[in-house]
Write a protein that holds these residues in place. Structure first.
Motif, PDB file in Angstrom:
ATOM      1  N   TYR A  98      -3.702 -24.453   9.604  1.00 50.56           N
ATOM      2  CA  TYR A  98      -4.835 -23.610   9.238  1.00 50.56           C
ATOM      3  C   TYR A  98      -4.336 -22.216   8.887  1.00 50.56           C
ATOM      4  N   GLY A  99      -4.822 -21.702   7.764  1.00 46.35           N
ATOM      5  CA  GLY A  99      -4.500 -20.343   7.359  1.00 46.35           C
ATOM      6  C   GLY A  99      -5.544 -19.381   7.887  1.00 46.35           C
ATOM      7  N   PRO A 100      -5.539 -18.132   7.404  1.00 46.63           N
ATOM      8  CA  PRO A 100      -6.558 -17.149   7.810  1.00 46.63           C
ATOM      9  C   PRO A 100      -7.961 -17.687   7.554  1.00 46.63           C
ATOM     10  N   GLY A 101      -8.877 -17.380   8.477  1.00 50.72           N
ATOM     11  CA  GLY A 101     -10.258 -17.822   8.310  1.00 50.72           C
ATOM     12  C   GLY A 101     -10.462 -19.309   8.514  1.00 50.72           C
ATOM     13  N   GLY A 102      -9.459 -19.982   9.086  1.00 50.18           N
ATOM     14  CA  GLY A 102      -9.592 -21.412   9.342  1.00 50.18           C
ATOM     15  C   GLY A 102      -9.467 -22.276   8.088  1.00 50.18           C
ATOM     16  N   ILE A 103      -8.896 -21.722   7.015  1.00 45.70           N
ATOM     17  CA  ILE A 103      -8.693 -22.482   5.776  1.00 45.70           C
ATOM     18  C   ILE A 103      -7.636 -23.555   6.022  1.00 45.70           C
ATOM     19  N   ALA A 104      -7.968 -24.800   5.679  1.00 46.29           N
ATOM     20  CA  ALA A 104      -7.028 -25.909   5.870  1.00 46.29           C
ATOM     21  C   ALA A 104      -5.985 -25.912   4.755  1.00 46.29           C
ATOM     22  N   LEU A 105      -4.717 -26.048   5.130  1.00 43.10           N
ATOM     23  CA  LEU A 105      -3.619 -26.039   4.159  1.00 43.10           C
ATOM     24  C   LEU A 105      -2.694 -27.231   4.371  1.00 43.10           C
ATOM     25  N   ILE A 106      -2.252 -27.803   3.270  1.00 44.74           N
ATOM     26  CA  ILE A 106      -1.231 -28.856   3.295  1.00 44.74           C
ATOM     27  C   ILE A 106      -0.047 -28.360   2.478  1.00 44.74           C
ATOM     28  N   VAL A 107       1.127 -28.370   3.089  1.00 44.30           N
ATOM     29  CA  VAL A 107       2.352 -27.890   2.450  1.00 44.30           C
ATOM     30  C   VAL A 107       3.296 -29.077   2.282  1.00 44.30           C
ATOM     31  N   GLU A 108       3.716 -29.319   1.042  1.00 41.28           N
ATOM     32  CA  GLU A 108       4.663 -30.409   0.777  1.00 41.28           C
ATOM     33  C   GLU A 108       6.016 -29.804   0.420  1.00 41.28           C
ATOM     34  N   ALA A 109       7.066 -30.367   1.004  1.00 38.62           N
ATOM     35  CA  ALA A 109       8.406 -29.815   0.811  1.00 38.62           C
ATOM     36  C   ALA A 109       9.427 -30.912   0.534  1.00 38.62           C
ATOM     37  N   LEU A 110      10.497 -30.500  -0.124  1.00 37.49           N
ATOM     38  CA  LEU A 110      11.689 -31.334  -0.284  1.00 37.49           C
ATOM     39  C   LEU A 110      12.816 -30.565   0.392  1.00 37.49           C
ATOM     40  N   THR A 111      13.372 -31.117   1.441  1.00 36.78           N
ATOM     41  CA  THR A 111      14.350 -30.355   2.222  1.00 36.78           C
ATOM     42  C   THR A 111      15.574 -31.184   2.590  1.00 36.78           C
ATOM     43  N   ASP A 112      16.708 -30.496   2.716  1.00 34.19           N
ATOM     44  CA  ASP A 112      17.925 -31.142   3.217  1.00 34.19           C
ATOM     45  C   ASP A 112      18.172 -30.732   4.673  1.00 34.19           C
ATOM     46  N   ASN A 113      17.204 -30.014   5.249  1.00 29.20           N
ATOM     47  CA  ASN A 113      17.326 -29.593   6.647  1.00 29.20           C
ATOM     48  C   ASN A 113      15.929 -29.424   7.242  1.00 29.20           C
TER      49      ASN A 113
END
Length: 249
Positions: free
Chosen positions: A90-105
């Motif tokens: 959840y971001g500011p104000g309770g905004i729902a967020l989905i973060v997608e990543a490509l990671t080697d760690n």
């Protein structure tokens, strides 16, 4: 996500800020490399790779950079192993967020994403903590000049799309996840390459944050977007055009 969706807001801002161009190309290169590694290094036989290349070309990524990324993901290319990871919170104000990543760690990326949420008035949750507020869909975007609204609507539905929403600027075609490639291929045959085509998260309902919340939210998204591992950020918010222009001026 029709009209003035947060997805387009973010992509427009990314494309407009030249200072982030190098980072944006790095993200495209990583997606192209992973796509090439996950299937054949031939875009004609690899829908994910084809979509990644089209997205990169839309933002004027140099051809030699695209070719290098394909080569790095091909047999005999570099040994980098990227995992696809999803973070929810959840971001500011309770905004729902989905973060997608490509990671080697995983550990590094998780720590950096968590720190970004914490420092900007949000909190990272468990996997599944906000995903229920979104639908996973295929989204194909064409410029308005590619076809008339009626022609695009008919062609898209005939190809198996779920819906088409047209504005003065774009046509947004939504599909079921499993139908994205089929619909995209049919439309490409008729109208040429799309501006973008990808799986994305569509909020079931959207929230209109006030100016203070929107300002904090955009700062959080900027920090996340600045992270080399983060590929996309989706949220259940919709910021009015006037407010967005004021905050990003």
């Amino acid at each position: 996500m029709a009209g003035h969706s947060q997805f387009k807001n973010i992509m427009h801002r990314k494309g407009a800020q030249d200072i982030k161009r190098a980072k944006m190309f790095n993200k495209f290169a990583r997606e192209i490399s992973v796509a090439a590694k996950s299937g054949l290094p031939d875009p004609a036989a690899n829908p994910r790779l084809r979509a990644a290349i089209i997205a990169a070309r839309t933002q004027n990524m140099p051809k030699d950079r695209i070719d290098r990324a394909i080569k790095s993901g091909s047999p005999g290319g570099d040994d980098a192993n990227y995992e696809e990871v999803r973070y929810e919170g959840y971001g500011p104000g309770g905004i729902a967020l989905i973060v997608e990543a490509l990671t080697d760690n995983r550990n590094r990326t998780a720590a950096e994403v968590r720190s970004a949420f914490t420092k900007h008035g949000g909190s990272l949750g468990e996997t599944g903590s906000v995903a229920f507020m979104f639908s996973r869909i295929g989204l194909i975007v064409y410029p308005a000049k590619a076809a008339g609204a009626e022609a695009m609507f008919e062609a898209a539905l005939e190809a198996g799309a779920e819906n088409v929403e047209s504005t003065d600027d774009v046509h947004e075609i939504t599909t079921a996840v499993e139908d994205l490639s089929t619909v995209r291929d049919a439309l490409e045959e008729k109208f040429g390459p799309a501006d973008s085509s990808a799986l994305t998260w569509k909020p079931v309902n959207t929230v209109a944050p006030d100016e203070e919340t929107a300002a904090s939210l955009l700062k959080l998204i900027d920090v996340l977007d600045d992270n080399d591992d983060v590929q996309t950020v989706s949220g259940n918010f919709e910021i009015a055009d006037e407010l967005l222009e004021r905050l990003t001026a």
